[in-house]
Scaffold this motif. Structure first.
Motif, PDB file in Angstrom:
ATOM      1  N   LEU A  45      64.554   6.668 101.784  1.00  0.00           N
ATOM      2  CA  LEU A  45      64.069   7.021 103.114  1.00  0.00           C
ATOM      3  C   LEU A  45      64.775   8.286 103.597  1.00  0.00           C
ATOM      4  N   ARG A  46      66.090   8.311 103.441  1.00  0.00           N
ATOM      5  CA  ARG A  46      66.810   9.490 103.925  1.00  0.00           C
ATOM      6  C   ARG A  46      66.302  10.747 103.221  1.00  0.00           C
ATOM      7  N   PHE A  47      66.045  10.620 101.929  1.00  0.00           N
ATOM      8  CA  PHE A  47      65.557  11.786 101.188  1.00  0.00           C
ATOM      9  C   PHE A  47      64.166  12.200 101.674  1.00  0.00           C
ATOM     10  N   GLU A  48      63.306  11.231 101.883  1.00  0.00           N
ATOM     11  CA  GLU A  48      61.944  11.544 102.335  1.00  0.00           C
ATOM     12  C   GLU A  48      61.957  12.156 103.737  1.00  0.00           C
ATOM     13  N   PHE A 206      81.176  -0.723  97.659  1.00  0.00           N
ATOM     14  CA  PHE A 206      81.036   0.736  97.691  1.00  0.00           C
ATOM     15  C   PHE A 206      79.699   1.199  98.248  1.00  0.00           C
ATOM     16  N   ILE A 207      78.760   0.265  98.460  1.00  0.00           N
ATOM     17  CA  ILE A 207      77.436   0.667  98.949  1.00  0.00           C
ATOM     18  C   ILE A 207      77.627   1.526 100.204  1.00  0.00           C
ATOM     19  N   ALA A 208      76.918   2.680 100.229  1.00  0.00           N
ATOM     20  CA  ALA A 208      77.195   3.651 101.281  1.00  0.00           C
ATOM     21  C   ALA A 208      76.714   3.189 102.654  1.00  0.00           C
ATOM     22  N   TRP A 209      75.671   2.354 102.686  1.00  0.00           N
ATOM     23  CA  TRP A 209      75.121   1.897 103.969  1.00  0.00           C
ATOM     24  C   TRP A 209      75.857   0.650 104.427  1.00  0.00           C
ATOM     25  N   VAL A 316      74.511  15.237  97.419  1.00  0.00           N
ATOM     26  CA  VAL A 316      75.075  16.442  97.999  1.00  0.00           C
ATOM     27  C   VAL A 316      75.920  15.976  99.182  1.00  0.00           C
ATOM     28  N   ASN A 317      77.208  16.191  99.089  1.00  0.00           N
ATOM     29  CA  ASN A 317      78.119  15.715 100.141  1.00  0.00           C
ATOM     30  C   ASN A 317      77.844  14.278 100.546  1.00  0.00           C
ATOM     31  N   ARG A 318      77.836  13.385  99.579  1.00  0.00           N
ATOM     32  CA  ARG A 318      77.651  11.952  99.802  1.00  0.00           C
ATOM     33  C   ARG A 318      76.220  11.548 100.092  1.00  0.00           C
ATOM     34  N   VAL A 319      75.337  12.506 100.303  1.00  0.00           N
ATOM     35  CA  VAL A 319      73.957  12.140 100.620  1.00  0.00           C
ATOM     36  C   VAL A 319      73.170  12.067  99.318  1.00  0.00           C
ATOM     37  N   PHE A 320      72.543  10.922  99.121  1.00  0.00           N
ATOM     38  CA  PHE A 320      71.761  10.740  97.908  1.00  0.00           C
ATOM     39  C   PHE A 320      70.565  11.689  97.894  1.00  0.00           C
ATOM     40  N   ILE A 321      70.372  12.414  96.797  1.00  0.00           N
ATOM     41  CA  ILE A 321      69.223  13.305  96.684  1.00  0.00           C
ATOM     42  C   ILE A 321      68.198  12.722  95.734  1.00  0.00           C
ATOM     43  N   ASP A 341      78.258  14.576  92.582  1.00  0.00           N
ATOM     44  CA  ASP A 341      78.195  14.889  94.004  1.00  0.00           C
ATOM     45  C   ASP A 341      78.675  16.329  94.175  1.00  0.00           C
ATOM     46  N   SER A 342      77.768  17.182  94.648  1.00  0.00           N
ATOM     47  CA  SER A 342      78.121  18.593  94.763  1.00  0.00           C
ATOM     48  C   SER A 342      78.227  18.971  96.222  1.00  0.00           C
ATOM     49  N   SER A 343      79.156  19.876  96.536  1.00  0.00           N
ATOM     50  CA  SER A 343      79.209  20.316  97.923  1.00  0.00           C
ATOM     51  C   SER A 343      78.506  21.651  98.101  1.00  0.00           C
ATOM     52  N   ASP A 344      78.060  22.249  96.992  1.00  0.00           N
ATOM     53  CA  ASP A 344      77.470  23.588  97.084  1.00  0.00           C
ATOM     54  C   ASP A 344      75.955  23.607  97.198  1.00  0.00           C
ATOM     55  N   LEU A 345      75.308  22.544  96.759  1.00  0.00           N
ATOM     56  CA  LEU A 345      73.843  22.569  96.747  1.00  0.00           C
ATOM     57  C   LEU A 345      73.286  22.324  98.144  1.00  0.00           C
ATOM     58  N   SER A 346      72.037  22.733  98.317  1.00  0.00           N
ATOM     59  CA  SER A 346      71.391  22.492  99.600  1.00  0.00           C
ATOM     60  C   SER A 346      70.818  21.083  99.603  1.00  0.00           C
TER      61      SER A 346
END
Ligand code: ADP
Length: 638
Positions: A45-48, A206-209, A316-321, A341-346
């Motif tokens: 959902l977050r990705f969409e 560890f589940i992020a939510w 990307v910064n903890r956000v699932f892509i 997990d990359s901090s450089d990607l958009s």
């Protein structure tokens, strides 16, 4: 849409039976599976939302909720994630889309260690039937108004109906808990808060939510001045978050326990067994990213199917892509599971962009380097462990030799082979270390199994000379060995091809003379044999590579091996038929006898010998009926 009743796909029924009957000591993992699905749904959902800003809810609101009810004997798992449409419900639950399900079921029925096998298959949602005798799913897809209500008692059919979900998008799963009849005191009450706390902590910490549960606390009542009133308490309802939510990969490896790693692995891989190896590190410098990767302990059952997904999960910064991101590792490392997990990607990267993104390519390069280094160190320091890895995934890793030019040498170093030297696997470097002083090249033979290769006539002269030969039995070896061509200045040479040069100058002179003499002696027989098999071979000549066998077939130095041609054909790619050379061993008594036989018999024997040569190298013969008639005939007239 009206309520319908549908039958489970036959395989689903069998899977359910299998699970209920063989996983009873693992019942509690149903919760891990359902939470894992809910967490995926929130990630999706977050990705969409990135491309559907009109759906946007806040990340703070996204959560998973457990609602235990001791009286009703239910446990409800709710998420406000992406949800499913009516069609998706039918696709995802009630059918199994895995390729190879049939084979899996066959294997599972015979297997002793069922839990492990079932784990590899990943039964996810269906595990709810281990603890529930009725399961209700109420779901609504984000961006739609409709809801779907699915229900089943797990005994062959389910119902689906269109029913609006008052809370909007997301999924509610109600488990009507079974009453277990086992006297087993270990059977736990899955509607008990303490049991749920323990299970979540163990498997899903560890589940992020946030995984929330409403709890009631007794609190002292206070008077107007805020002082507790003696003997008076009140009940306060509040949300408790059961998981610590720490992204495991962002923690320092020294702070993560083995068990935490294991459970995280199971979440990302959908495997139920423990991982074999993990690689966890933070890359600094031009590309900053964190990688937590695992190698599975067994080959996943669907590993070799064409439509099986692979690749790491990208954050990307903890956000699932996305998961199964194939651009982060090359196909020859497709056994890896885990996250980058990359901090450089958009945050807005899409699959299409990823393919061309320079940063992604740089990450990939760094990851490959790290993994190969890790494997090299395992090979150097824990050889036995490395061999276990190699047996599972060596054939995959080797593919890199044919297509990753920049890491080819490292991959050659990492490759292991069976050989004539001993039962143990050997590396190319070890082989070179054992080479005889006068030995010019690294010798190998390709074929379908060790057994056929071990008795191969092609080995005879090399054995006599005590030269080691590598056995290459993986299909991919046909390409790999051609690609290596040279290792540490030593050429690799197929012993089934032309141009095998085993002798010193002196020996050569001697054999040349011998060959000439034999050619003279067998001139007319060679001619007759040539005539009899002219359609199949381009030349019949005296062999210098055979000791005990009567004859063999030899490919041109640049022609594909017989096995390669067979494999290409089975993949639907016809290869132009390359005629081969039939080499005969003049010292074999059969030719001494043959010389004096009538020409007709010579021709018949020539055919038999040709077919024998095909059989010994593992190739099929064209007309097996005719061949067996010829043999029977021969036996009759002995
Ligand atoms: P797996 O998770 O291994 O794919 P499952 O049987 O657990 O297998 O689930 C099948 C599919 O059903 C999932 O891939 C997902 O698409 C969908 N699904 C399951 N649970 C949920 C959920 N809570 N929200 C949205 N979709 C779900």
């Amino acid at each position: 849409m009206a309520k319908e009743t549908r039958a489970f796909q036959a395989e689903v029924k069998q899977i359910l039976d299998l699970m209920v009957h063989s996983l009873y000591s693992h019942r509690e993992i149903f919760l891990r599976e359902l939470i894992s699905n809910a967490s995926d749904a929130l990630d999706k959902l977050r990705f969409e939302e990135l491309s559907h800003p009109e759906w946007k809810g806040s990340d703070e609101e996204k959560h998973i909720r457990l609602v235990p009810d001791k009286e009703k004997r239910t446990l409800t798992i709710i998420d406000n994630g992406i949800g499913m449409t009516h069609d998706e419900v039918l696709q995802n639950i009630g059918t199994i889309a895995h390729s190879g399900t049939k084979e899996f079921l066959k294997k599972a029925k015979e297997a002793k260690d069922k839990p492990e096998l079932i784990g590899q298959f990943g039964v996810g949602f269906y595990s709810s039937f281990m603890v529930a005798d009725r399961v209700t799913v109420h779901t609504s897809k984000a961006g739609t108004e409709e809801g779907t209500l699915w229900e089943s008692t797990g005994d062959g059919s389910f119902t689906v109906d269109s029913v609006k979900r008052p809370e909007g998008h997301g999924t509610t799963i109600i488990l009507h808990l079974k009453k277990f009849e086992d006297d087993d005191s270990s059977v736990e009450d899955f509607a008990d808060e303490w049991v749920l706390r323990r299970i979540v902590k163990k498997y899903s910490d560890f589940i992020a939510w946030p995984i929330k549960m409403k709890v009631t606390r007794e609190e002292d009542e206070v008077d107007a001045e805020g002082k507790p009133i003696e003997g008076k308490t009140k009940k306060v309802e509040e949300d408790e978050v059961l998981n610590s939510r720490k992204a495991i990969w962002l923690r320092s490896p020294s702070e993560v326990t083995d068990d935490e790693y294991k459970e995280f692995y199971k979440h990302v891989s959908h495997d139920w067994s423990d991982p074999f190896e993990r690689i966890h590190y933070r890359a600094e410098g031009s590309q900053e990213f964190t990688a937590l990767m695992f190698i599975p302990s067994t080959v996943p059952f669907d590993y070799n199917y064409r439509d099986t997904k692979w690749g790491l999960s990208l954050y990307v910064n903890r956000v699932f892509i996305m998961d199964h991101c194939e651009d982060l590792v090359p196909a020859y490392l497709r056994f890896l599971r885990g996250v980058i997990d990359s901090s450089d990607l958009s945050l807005n990267v899409s699959r299409e962009i990823l393919q061309k993104d320079r940063q992604v390519q740089a990450i990939k390069k760094a990851v490959v380097g790290k993994v190969l280094k890790h494997l090299q160190s395992m090979m150097d320091n824990e050889r036995e462990r490395y061999e276990t890895f190699w047996k599972n995934f060596g054939a995959t890793l080797k593919e890199g030799i044919t297509n990753d030019f920049s890491n080819k040498e490292k991959l050659e170093e990492l490759s292991l082979f069976h050989s004539t030297h001993s039962d143990k696997l050997t590396s190319l470097a070890e082989y070179v270390g054992r080479m005889k002083k006068e030995q010019k090249e690294i010798y190998f033979i390709t074929g379908d199994s060790l057994k056929t290769l071990q008795n191969s006539p092609y080995l005879e002269r090399l054995k006599a000379k005590d030269y080691e030969v590598l056995y290459c039995i993986d299909p991919v070896d046909e390409w790999v060995m051609q690609s290596i061509s040279k290792f540490k200045d030593k050429h690799l040479r197929s012993i089934t091809k032309e141009g095998l040069d085993l002798d010193s100058e002196e020996e050569k002179k001697k054999t040349e003379e011998e060959v000439k003499a034999k050619e003279q002696e067998f001139k007319s027989l060679l001619n007759t044999i040539q005539g009899a098999v002219a359609e199949k071979v381009k030349e019949v000549k005296i062999s210098t590579r055979l000791v005990d066998s009567p004859c063999c077939l030899v490919s041109g130095a640049y022609d594909p091996s017989a096995r390669m041609a067979r494999m290409m054909e089975s993949m639907g790619q016809s290869m132009p038929q390359q005629k081969r050379i039939m080499e005969i061993n003049p010292n074999h008594p059969v030719f001494g006898r043959m010389k004096d036989l009538p020409e007709n018999t010579q021709k018949e024997w020539a055919e038999i010998l040709y077919n024998q040569a095909l059989l010994t190298e593992g190739s099929p013969i064209e007309d097996p009926m005719r061949f067996s008639r010829q043999i029977a005939n021969l036996m009759t007239h002995m």
